[in-house]
Design an enzyme around this catalytic site. Sequence first.
Site, PDB file in Angstrom:
ATOM      1  N   ASN A   1     -10.284  -0.903  -1.958  1.00  0.00           N
ATOM      2  CA  ASN A   1      -8.872  -0.664  -1.655  1.00  0.00           C
ATOM      3  C   ASN A   1      -8.039  -1.263  -2.797  1.00  0.00           C
ATOM      4  O   ASN A   1      -8.036  -2.479  -2.984  1.00  0.00           O
ATOM      5  CB  ASN A   1      -8.568  -1.339  -0.315  1.00  0.00           C
TER       6      ASN A   1
ATOM      7  N   CYS B   1       0.818  -1.225   0.000  1.00  0.00           N
ATOM      8  CA  CYS B   1       0.000   0.000   0.000  1.00  0.00           C
ATOM      9  C   CYS B   1       0.846   1.268   0.000  1.00  0.00           C
ATOM     10  O   CYS B   1       0.389   2.322  -0.432  1.00  0.00           O
ATOM     11  CB  CYS B   1      -0.949   0.014   1.194  1.00  0.00           C
TER      12      CYS B   1
ATOM     13  N   HIS C   1      -3.865   6.894   1.394  1.00  0.00           N
ATOM     14  CA  HIS C   1      -4.146   5.579   0.813  1.00  0.00           C
ATOM     15  C   HIS C   1      -5.588   5.220   1.152  1.00  0.00           C
ATOM     16  O   HIS C   1      -6.016   5.370   2.303  1.00  0.00           O
ATOM     17  CB  HIS C   1      -3.169   4.554   1.399  1.00  0.00           C
TER      18      HIS C   1
HETATM   19  N1  ACO Z   1     -19.192  -9.531   6.314  1.00  0.00           N
HETATM   20  C1  ACO Z   1     -19.858  -9.786   7.460  1.00  0.00           C
HETATM   21  N2  ACO Z   1     -19.258 -10.009   8.641  1.00  0.00           N
HETATM   22  C2  ACO Z   1     -17.917  -9.973   8.672  1.00  0.00           C
HETATM   23  C3  ACO Z   1     -17.175  -9.698   7.518  1.00  0.00           C
HETATM   24  C4  ACO Z   1     -17.855  -9.487   6.315  1.00  0.00           C
HETATM   25  N3  ACO Z   1     -17.217  -9.205   5.166  1.00  0.00           N
HETATM   26  N4  ACO Z   1     -15.866  -9.715   7.861  1.00  0.00           N
HETATM   27  C5  ACO Z   1     -15.793  -9.977   9.175  1.00  0.00           C
HETATM   28  N5  ACO Z   1     -17.037 -10.139   9.664  1.00  0.00           N
HETATM   29  C6  ACO Z   1     -17.436 -10.445  11.035  1.00  0.00           C
HETATM   30  C7  ACO Z   1     -16.358 -11.126  11.818  1.00  0.00           C
HETATM   31  O1  ACO Z   1     -16.325 -12.507  11.518  1.00  0.00           O
HETATM   32  C8  ACO Z   1     -16.769 -10.852  13.239  1.00  0.00           C
HETATM   33  O2  ACO Z   1     -17.799 -11.734  13.566  1.00  0.00           O
HETATM   34  P1  ACO Z   1     -17.937 -12.350  15.052  1.00  0.00           P
HETATM   35  O3  ACO Z   1     -18.139 -11.162  15.925  1.00  0.00           O
HETATM   36  O4  ACO Z   1     -19.132 -13.241  14.944  1.00  0.00           O
HETATM   37  O5  ACO Z   1     -16.653 -13.055  15.307  1.00  0.00           O
HETATM   38  C9  ACO Z   1     -17.383  -9.459  13.140  1.00  0.00           C
HETATM   39  O6  ACO Z   1     -17.671  -9.244  11.757  1.00  0.00           O
HETATM   40  C10 ACO Z   1     -16.470  -8.371  13.656  1.00  0.00           C
HETATM   41  O7  ACO Z   1     -15.300  -8.262  12.853  1.00  0.00           O
HETATM   42  P2  ACO Z   1     -13.942  -7.692  13.411  1.00  0.00           P
HETATM   43  O8  ACO Z   1     -13.034  -7.387  12.286  1.00  0.00           O
HETATM   44  O9  ACO Z   1     -13.439  -8.611  14.462  1.00  0.00           O
HETATM   45  O10 ACO Z   1     -14.421  -6.326  13.992  1.00  0.00           O
HETATM   46  P3  ACO Z   1     -14.001  -5.594  15.302  1.00  0.00           P
HETATM   47  O11 ACO Z   1     -15.225  -5.146  15.975  1.00  0.00           O
HETATM   48  O12 ACO Z   1     -12.972  -6.349  16.066  1.00  0.00           O
HETATM   49  O13 ACO Z   1     -13.339  -4.318  14.670  1.00  0.00           O
HETATM   50  C11 ACO Z   1     -11.799  -3.326  13.197  1.00  0.00           C
HETATM   51  C12 ACO Z   1     -12.029  -4.357  14.211  1.00  0.00           C
HETATM   52  C13 ACO Z   1     -10.904  -2.263  13.745  1.00  0.00           C
HETATM   53  C14 ACO Z   1     -13.113  -2.734  12.723  1.00  0.00           C
HETATM   54  C15 ACO Z   1     -11.035  -3.990  12.078  1.00  0.00           C
HETATM   55  O14 ACO Z   1     -11.416  -5.272  11.855  1.00  0.00           O
HETATM   56  C16 ACO Z   1     -10.962  -3.203  10.827  1.00  0.00           C
HETATM   57  O15 ACO Z   1     -11.878  -2.705  10.218  1.00  0.00           O
HETATM   58  N6  ACO Z   1      -9.698  -3.094  10.494  1.00  0.00           N
HETATM   59  C17 ACO Z   1      -9.278  -2.387   9.378  1.00  0.00           C
HETATM   60  C18 ACO Z   1      -8.848  -3.324   8.342  1.00  0.00           C
HETATM   61  C19 ACO Z   1      -8.704  -2.610   7.049  1.00  0.00           C
HETATM   62  O16 ACO Z   1      -9.511  -1.798   6.652  1.00  0.00           O
HETATM   63  N7  ACO Z   1      -7.634  -2.865   6.373  1.00  0.00           N
HETATM   64  C20 ACO Z   1      -7.406  -2.195   5.150  1.00  0.00           C
HETATM   65  C21 ACO Z   1      -6.629  -3.074   4.236  1.00  0.00           C
HETATM   66  S1  ACO Z   1      -4.953  -3.097   4.620  1.00  0.00           S
HETATM   67  C22 ACO Z   1      -4.382  -1.607   4.154  1.00  0.00           C
HETATM   68  O17 ACO Z   1      -4.742  -1.077   3.166  1.00  0.00           O
HETATM   69  C23 ACO Z   1      -3.411  -0.996   5.042  1.00  0.00           C
END
Ligand code: ACO
Length: 330
Positions: free
Chosen positions: A287, A112, A257
Amino acid sequence: MRSIITGTGSYVPPRVVTNFDLEKIMNTSDEWIRQRTGIIERRYAESGIGSSDLATEAAKKAIEMAGLKPSQIEFIIAATLSPDHYFPGIGVSVQTKLGLASIGALDVRNQCSGFIYALSVADQYIRAGTFRRILLVAAEVQSANLDYSDEGRDMAVLFGDGAGAVVIEAYDGNDRGILSTHLFADGRFVADLWMEKPSPKDRPVFKEEYIRERRYFPRMDGRSVFKNACEKMPEAVRLALSHNQLTIDDVDVLIPHQANERITQMVAKNLNIPIEKVIRNIDRYGNTTAASIPIALDEACRNGKIKPGNIVVLTAFGSGYTWASAVIRW
Ligand code: ACO
Protein backbone atom coordinates in the site's frame (compact mmCIF):
# COMPACT_ATOMS: atom_id res chain seq x y z
CA MET A 1 -12.78 23.32 -21.43
CA ARG A 2 -11.79 19.85 -20.22
CA SER A 3 -8.73 18.53 -18.36
CA ILE A 4 -6.94 15.60 -19.97
CA ILE A 5 -4.11 13.46 -18.68
CA THR A 6 -1.36 13.62 -21.29
CA GLY A 7 1.42 11.89 -19.39
CA THR A 8 1.82 9.38 -16.58
CA GLY A 9 4.92 8.23 -14.72
CA SER A 10 5.88 6.18 -11.71
CA TYR A 11 8.97 5.32 -9.76
CA VAL A 12 9.64 2.87 -6.95
CA PRO A 13 12.95 2.57 -5.10
CA PRO A 14 15.07 -0.45 -6.12
CA ARG A 15 15.18 -2.21 -2.73
CA VAL A 16 12.66 -5.08 -2.69
CA VAL A 17 11.46 -6.21 0.76
CA THR A 18 9.63 -9.54 0.71
CA ASN A 19 7.33 -10.97 3.34
CA PHE A 20 10.16 -13.38 4.18
CA ASP A 21 12.42 -10.38 4.89
CA LEU A 22 9.79 -9.06 7.31
CA GLU A 23 9.60 -12.49 9.01
CA LYS A 24 13.21 -11.92 10.05
CA ILE A 25 12.49 -8.66 11.86
CA MET A 26 9.04 -9.21 13.36
CA ASN A 27 6.65 -11.92 14.44
CA THR A 28 4.77 -12.46 11.18
CA SER A 29 4.61 -14.91 8.28
CA ASP A 30 4.47 -14.81 4.50
CA GLU A 31 1.29 -16.88 4.70
CA TRP A 32 -0.47 -14.45 7.10
CA ILE A 33 0.47 -11.42 5.00
CA ARG A 34 -0.54 -13.00 1.67
CA GLN A 35 -3.85 -14.30 2.99
CA ARG A 36 -4.85 -11.10 4.77
CA THR A 37 -3.50 -8.50 2.35
CA GLY A 38 -2.45 -10.05 -0.98
CA ILE A 39 1.00 -8.47 -0.58
CA ILE A 40 4.09 -10.46 -1.58
CA GLU A 41 6.69 -7.70 -1.61
CA ARG A 42 7.06 -3.95 -1.34
CA ARG A 43 9.82 -1.38 -1.96
CA TYR A 44 11.72 0.54 0.71
CA ALA A 45 13.72 3.70 0.06
CA GLU A 46 17.23 3.94 1.47
CA SER A 47 18.05 6.38 4.24
CA GLY A 48 18.58 9.85 2.78
CA ILE A 49 15.92 9.42 0.08
CA GLY A 50 12.71 11.38 0.61
CA SER A 51 9.30 11.40 -1.02
CA SER A 52 10.34 14.46 -3.08
CA ASP A 53 13.14 12.37 -4.65
CA LEU A 54 10.74 9.59 -5.66
CA ALA A 55 8.18 12.16 -6.87
CA THR A 56 10.79 13.88 -9.04
CA GLU A 57 11.68 10.62 -10.83
CA ALA A 58 8.00 9.85 -11.49
CA ALA A 59 7.42 13.43 -12.66
CA LYS A 60 10.26 13.26 -15.21
CA LYS A 61 8.62 10.21 -16.83
CA ALA A 62 5.16 11.81 -16.89
CA ILE A 63 6.53 15.02 -18.44
CA GLU A 64 8.41 12.98 -21.04
CA MET A 65 5.29 11.00 -21.97
CA ALA A 66 3.35 14.26 -22.33
CA GLY A 67 6.00 15.41 -24.81
CA LEU A 68 6.71 18.54 -22.78
CA LYS A 69 9.78 20.26 -21.43
CA PRO A 70 9.70 20.74 -17.64
CA SER A 71 9.74 24.49 -18.23
CA GLN A 72 6.26 24.24 -19.82
CA ILE A 73 4.68 23.15 -16.51
CA GLU A 74 2.71 26.04 -14.99
CA PHE A 75 1.78 24.69 -11.53
CA ILE A 76 2.62 21.76 -9.24
CA ILE A 77 0.31 19.88 -6.91
CA ALA A 78 1.88 17.31 -4.57
CA ALA A 79 0.09 14.74 -2.43
CA THR A 80 1.85 12.93 0.42
CA LEU A 81 1.49 11.99 4.07
CA SER A 82 5.24 11.47 4.34
CA PRO A 83 6.86 14.76 3.29
CA ASP A 84 10.62 15.18 3.59
CA HIS A 85 10.06 17.59 6.48
CA TYR A 86 7.31 18.44 8.93
CA PHE A 87 7.19 21.63 6.83
CA PRO A 88 7.44 22.76 4.06
CA GLY A 89 5.66 20.26 1.82
CA ILE A 90 7.35 18.46 -1.07
CA GLY A 91 5.87 20.49 -3.96
CA VAL A 92 8.58 23.12 -3.58
CA SER A 93 11.36 20.51 -3.50
CA VAL A 94 10.01 18.80 -6.62
CA GLN A 95 9.95 22.22 -8.31
CA THR A 96 13.64 22.79 -7.50
CA LYS A 97 14.73 19.23 -8.36
CA LEU A 98 13.07 19.57 -11.78
CA GLY A 99 14.87 22.90 -12.27
CA LEU A 100 11.62 24.83 -12.65
CA ALA A 101 11.17 28.56 -12.28
CA SER A 102 9.11 30.05 -9.46
CA ILE A 103 5.76 28.52 -10.44
CA GLY A 104 3.29 27.83 -7.63
CA ALA A 105 3.53 24.57 -5.68
CA LEU A 106 0.62 23.33 -3.58
CA ASP A 107 0.69 20.41 -1.16
CA VAL A 108 -2.44 18.36 -0.52
CA ARG A 109 -2.73 16.32 2.70
CA ASN A 110 -5.44 13.77 2.16
CA GLN A 111 -3.48 10.56 2.66
CA CYS A 112 -4.82 7.63 0.61
CA SER A 113 -7.37 9.93 -1.09
CA GLY A 114 -4.68 12.52 -1.78
CA PHE A 115 -4.27 11.77 -5.47
CA ILE A 116 -7.98 12.13 -6.31
CA TYR A 117 -8.29 15.25 -4.13
CA ALA A 118 -5.28 16.72 -5.99
CA LEU A 119 -6.74 15.66 -9.35
CA SER A 120 -9.92 17.49 -8.45
CA VAL A 121 -7.99 20.68 -7.59
CA ALA A 122 -6.06 20.48 -10.87
CA ASP A 123 -9.28 19.91 -12.81
CA GLN A 124 -10.89 23.02 -11.30
CA TYR A 125 -7.85 25.19 -12.15
CA ILE A 126 -7.89 23.96 -15.74
CA ARG A 127 -11.66 24.39 -16.16
CA ALA A 128 -11.42 27.91 -14.70
CA GLY A 129 -8.70 28.76 -17.23
CA THR A 130 -6.14 29.56 -14.52
CA PHE A 131 -3.51 27.10 -15.79
CA ARG A 132 -3.15 24.98 -18.93
CA ARG A 133 -0.46 22.51 -17.80
CA ILE A 134 -0.29 21.13 -14.26
CA LEU A 135 2.08 18.52 -12.82
CA LEU A 136 0.52 16.35 -10.15
CA VAL A 137 2.80 14.15 -8.06
CA ALA A 138 1.96 11.71 -5.28
CA ALA A 139 4.75 10.05 -3.33
CA GLU A 140 5.38 8.26 -0.07
CA VAL A 141 8.30 7.07 2.00
CA GLN A 142 6.46 5.11 4.66
CA SER A 143 9.14 2.60 5.57
CA ALA A 144 11.04 5.14 7.68
CA ASN A 145 8.39 5.31 10.36
CA LEU A 146 6.54 2.03 10.71
CA ASP A 147 6.31 0.17 14.00
CA TYR A 148 8.13 -3.08 13.28
CA SER A 149 7.30 -4.47 16.76
CA ASP A 150 4.43 -6.95 17.33
CA GLU A 151 2.22 -4.05 18.38
CA GLY A 152 2.53 -2.38 14.97
CA ARG A 153 2.85 -5.41 12.72
CA ASP A 154 -0.74 -5.14 11.43
CA MET A 155 0.24 -1.87 9.73
CA ALA A 156 3.94 -2.41 9.14
CA VAL A 157 3.39 -5.27 6.71
CA LEU A 158 0.98 -3.24 4.59
CA PHE A 159 2.94 -0.22 3.51
CA GLY A 160 5.56 0.46 0.86
CA ASP A 161 7.36 3.39 -0.74
CA GLY A 162 6.80 4.76 -4.24
CA ALA A 163 5.63 7.63 -6.40
CA GLY A 164 3.31 8.33 -9.29
CA ALA A 165 2.77 11.46 -11.38
CA VAL A 166 0.50 12.78 -14.10
CA VAL A 167 0.57 15.80 -16.38
CA ILE A 168 -2.85 17.39 -16.78
CA GLU A 169 -3.50 19.73 -19.68
CA ALA A 170 -6.32 21.90 -20.92
CA TYR A 171 -8.24 20.45 -23.88
CA ASP A 172 -10.72 22.41 -25.92
CA GLY A 173 -12.78 19.42 -27.14
CA ASN A 174 -15.33 17.49 -25.08
CA ASP A 175 -14.82 13.96 -26.41
CA ARG A 176 -12.40 13.02 -23.61
CA GLY A 177 -11.05 14.20 -20.28
CA ILE A 178 -11.92 14.24 -16.59
CA LEU A 179 -15.73 13.99 -16.46
CA SER A 180 -16.14 14.40 -12.71
CA THR A 181 -14.53 14.21 -9.30
CA HIS A 182 -16.44 13.62 -6.05
CA LEU A 183 -14.81 14.22 -2.66
CA PHE A 184 -16.01 13.17 0.79
CA ALA A 185 -14.81 13.29 4.40
CA ASP A 186 -15.98 12.31 7.88
CA GLY A 187 -13.77 13.66 10.66
CA ARG A 188 -15.44 11.57 13.35
CA PHE A 189 -12.99 8.84 12.36
CA VAL A 190 -9.73 10.82 12.75
CA ALA A 191 -8.38 8.45 15.40
CA ASP A 192 -9.26 5.25 13.49
CA LEU A 193 -6.31 5.71 11.10
CA TRP A 194 -3.71 8.24 12.12
CA MET A 195 -0.31 9.18 13.39
CA GLU A 196 -1.25 10.85 16.65
CA LYS A 197 2.16 12.27 17.53
CA PRO A 198 4.09 14.51 17.15
CA SER A 199 1.39 17.06 17.86
CA PRO A 200 1.92 20.80 18.27
CA LYS A 201 -0.83 20.60 20.91
CA ASP A 202 1.74 19.06 23.29
CA ARG A 203 4.33 20.90 25.38
CA PRO A 204 6.95 19.72 24.65
CA VAL A 205 6.08 18.11 21.34
CA PHE A 206 8.54 15.23 21.83
CA LYS A 207 8.24 13.29 25.10
CA GLU A 208 10.03 10.20 26.39
CA GLU A 209 6.71 8.70 27.50
CA TYR A 210 5.27 9.00 23.98
CA ILE A 211 8.32 7.23 22.57
CA ARG A 212 7.87 4.45 25.15
CA GLU A 213 4.16 4.24 24.33
CA ARG A 214 5.06 4.05 20.61
CA ARG A 215 2.72 6.93 19.83
CA TYR A 216 4.94 8.40 17.12
CA PHE A 217 3.97 5.51 14.84
CA PRO A 218 0.90 5.26 12.57
CA ARG A 219 -1.99 3.26 14.03
CA MET A 220 -5.29 1.95 12.69
CA ASP A 221 -8.44 0.25 13.83
CA GLY A 222 -8.32 -2.47 11.18
CA ARG A 223 -11.98 -3.46 11.45
CA SER A 224 -13.21 0.12 11.14
CA VAL A 225 -10.93 0.74 8.15
CA PHE A 226 -12.04 -2.45 6.45
CA LYS A 227 -15.76 -1.87 6.97
CA ASN A 228 -15.71 1.78 5.91
CA ALA A 229 -13.38 1.28 2.93
CA CYS A 230 -15.59 -1.53 1.61
CA GLU A 231 -18.70 0.68 1.91
CA LYS A 232 -17.43 4.12 0.95
CA MET A 233 -15.49 3.34 -2.24
CA PRO A 234 -18.45 1.62 -3.96
CA GLU A 235 -20.76 4.42 -2.76
CA ALA A 236 -18.46 7.04 -4.30
CA VAL A 237 -18.24 5.11 -7.57
CA ARG A 238 -22.03 4.67 -7.84
CA LEU A 239 -22.59 8.37 -7.25
CA ALA A 240 -19.98 9.29 -9.86
CA LEU A 241 -21.47 6.94 -12.45
CA SER A 242 -25.02 8.19 -11.95
CA HIS A 243 -23.74 11.80 -12.10
CA ASN A 244 -22.39 10.99 -15.58
CA GLN A 245 -25.40 8.88 -16.66
CA LEU A 246 -23.16 5.82 -16.83
CA THR A 247 -23.63 2.31 -15.45
CA ILE A 248 -21.05 -0.12 -14.11
CA ASP A 249 -21.16 -1.92 -17.50
CA ASP A 250 -19.79 1.25 -19.13
CA VAL A 251 -16.65 1.09 -16.98
CA ASP A 252 -13.63 -0.30 -18.85
CA VAL A 253 -11.08 0.08 -16.07
CA LEU A 254 -11.50 0.56 -12.31
CA ILE A 255 -8.47 1.69 -10.32
CA PRO A 256 -9.14 1.53 -6.60
CA HIS A 257 -6.62 2.71 -4.03
CA GLN A 258 -4.42 -0.33 -3.44
CA ALA A 259 -5.26 -0.60 0.27
CA ASN A 260 -5.44 -4.35 0.69
CA GLU A 261 -6.34 -7.07 -1.83
CA ARG A 262 -9.28 -8.18 0.31
CA ILE A 263 -10.71 -4.66 0.34
CA THR A 264 -10.30 -4.47 -3.46
CA GLN A 265 -12.10 -7.82 -3.88
CA MET A 266 -14.97 -6.62 -1.68
CA VAL A 267 -15.24 -3.34 -3.62
CA ALA A 268 -15.35 -5.22 -6.95
CA LYS A 269 -17.98 -7.62 -5.59
CA ASN A 270 -20.10 -4.81 -4.16
CA LEU A 271 -20.01 -2.99 -7.52
CA ASN A 272 -20.56 -6.21 -9.47
CA ILE A 273 -17.65 -5.41 -11.81
CA PRO A 274 -15.57 -8.27 -13.28
CA ILE A 275 -12.25 -8.45 -11.44
CA GLU A 276 -10.39 -8.45 -14.81
CA LYS A 277 -11.41 -4.80 -15.19
CA VAL A 278 -9.87 -3.90 -11.83
CA ILE A 279 -6.21 -2.84 -11.81
CA ARG A 280 -4.30 -4.48 -8.96
CA ASN A 281 -0.60 -4.32 -8.14
CA ILE A 282 -0.60 -4.49 -4.34
CA ASP A 283 1.20 -7.86 -4.56
CA ARG A 284 4.34 -6.05 -5.82
CA TYR A 285 4.25 -2.70 -4.03
CA GLY A 286 2.06 -3.04 -0.94
CA ASN A 287 0.00 0.00 0.00
CA THR A 288 1.73 3.18 -1.18
CA THR A 289 -1.02 5.51 0.11
CA ALA A 290 -1.34 8.63 -2.11
CA ALA A 291 0.96 7.09 -4.73
CA SER A 292 -0.99 3.86 -5.21
CA ILE A 293 -3.51 5.10 -7.80
CA PRO A 294 -1.05 7.00 -10.03
CA ILE A 295 1.41 4.08 -9.96
CA ALA A 296 -1.39 1.70 -11.03
CA LEU A 297 -2.62 4.21 -13.61
CA ASP A 298 0.86 4.55 -15.09
CA GLU A 299 1.34 0.79 -15.33
CA ALA A 300 -2.10 0.35 -16.90
CA CYS A 301 -1.35 3.05 -19.50
CA ARG A 302 2.05 1.65 -20.37
CA ASN A 303 0.95 -1.99 -20.63
CA GLY A 304 -2.04 -1.16 -22.84
CA LYS A 305 -4.81 -1.94 -20.31
CA ILE A 306 -6.13 1.60 -20.79
CA LYS A 307 -7.02 2.50 -24.37
CA PRO A 308 -8.26 5.72 -25.97
CA GLY A 309 -11.99 6.17 -25.41
CA ASN A 310 -12.06 3.95 -22.30
CA ILE A 311 -14.07 4.96 -19.25
CA VAL A 312 -11.59 4.86 -16.37
CA VAL A 313 -12.89 5.17 -12.82
CA LEU A 314 -10.69 5.93 -9.82
CA THR A 315 -11.72 5.55 -6.19
CA ALA A 316 -9.90 5.94 -2.89
CA PHE A 317 -10.48 5.73 0.83
CA GLY A 318 -8.17 6.65 3.67
CA SER A 319 -7.26 8.48 6.83
CA GLY A 320 -9.59 11.25 7.91
CA TYR A 321 -11.70 9.41 6.91
CA THR A 322 -11.64 10.83 3.40
CA TRP A 323 -12.83 9.12 0.25
CA ALA A 324 -13.29 10.08 -3.36
CA SER A 325 -13.98 9.04 -6.94
CA ALA A 326 -13.16 10.33 -10.41
CA VAL A 327 -14.44 9.40 -13.87
CA ILE A 328 -12.21 9.94 -16.89
CA ARG A 329 -12.95 9.33 -20.56
CA TRP A 330 -9.45 8.45 -21.82
N1 ACO B 1 1.43 -11.03 11.18
C1 ACO B 1 0.86 -11.99 11.93
N2 ACO B 1 -0.20 -11.79 12.73
C2 ACO B 1 -0.72 -10.56 12.77
C3 ACO B 1 -0.19 -9.52 12.00
C4 ACO B 1 0.93 -9.79 11.20
N3 ACO B 1 1.50 -8.85 10.42
N4 ACO B 1 -0.92 -8.41 12.24
C5 ACO B 1 -1.89 -8.75 13.11
N5 ACO B 1 -1.76 -10.04 13.44
C6 ACO B 1 -2.58 -10.83 14.36
C7 ACO B 1 -3.28 -9.99 15.38
O1 ACO B 1 -2.40 -9.66 16.44
C8 ACO B 1 -4.40 -10.88 15.82
O2 ACO B 1 -3.89 -11.83 16.70
P1 ACO B 1 -4.75 -12.36 17.96
O3 ACO B 1 -5.94 -13.01 17.34
O4 ACO B 1 -3.81 -13.32 18.63
O5 ACO B 1 -5.08 -11.15 18.75
C9 ACO B 1 -4.76 -11.62 14.53
O6 ACO B 1 -3.64 -11.46 13.65
C10 ACO B 1 -6.01 -11.09 13.87
O7 ACO B 1 -5.84 -9.75 13.43
P2 ACO B 1 -7.04 -8.75 13.27
O8 ACO B 1 -6.60 -7.57 12.49
O9 ACO B 1 -7.64 -8.50 14.60
O10 ACO B 1 -7.98 -9.58 12.34
P3 ACO B 1 -9.53 -9.72 12.36
O11 ACO B 1 -9.85 -11.15 12.25
O12 ACO B 1 -10.16 -8.91 13.44
O13 ACO B 1 -9.86 -9.07 10.97
C11 ACO B 1 -9.69 -7.29 9.45
C12 ACO B 1 -9.94 -7.70 10.83
C13 ACO B 1 -10.95 -6.79 8.83
C14 ACO B 1 -9.11 -8.44 8.65
C15 ACO B 1 -8.74 -6.11 9.51
O14 ACO B 1 -7.83 -6.21 10.51
C16 ACO B 1 -8.13 -5.74 8.22
O15 ACO B 1 -7.55 -6.46 7.45
N6 ACO B 1 -8.37 -4.46 8.02
C17 ACO B 1 -7.95 -3.80 6.87
C18 ACO B 1 -6.83 -2.92 7.20
C19 ACO B 1 -6.17 -2.46 5.95
O16 ACO B 1 -5.94 -3.20 5.02
N7 ACO B 1 -5.89 -1.20 5.89
C20 ACO B 1 -5.30 -0.68 4.72
C21 ACO B 1 -4.42 0.47 5.07
S1 ACO B 1 -5.32 1.91 5.35
C22 ACO B 1 -5.85 2.39 3.85
O17 ACO B 1 -5.17 2.31 2.89
C23 ACO B 1 -7.20 2.92 3.79
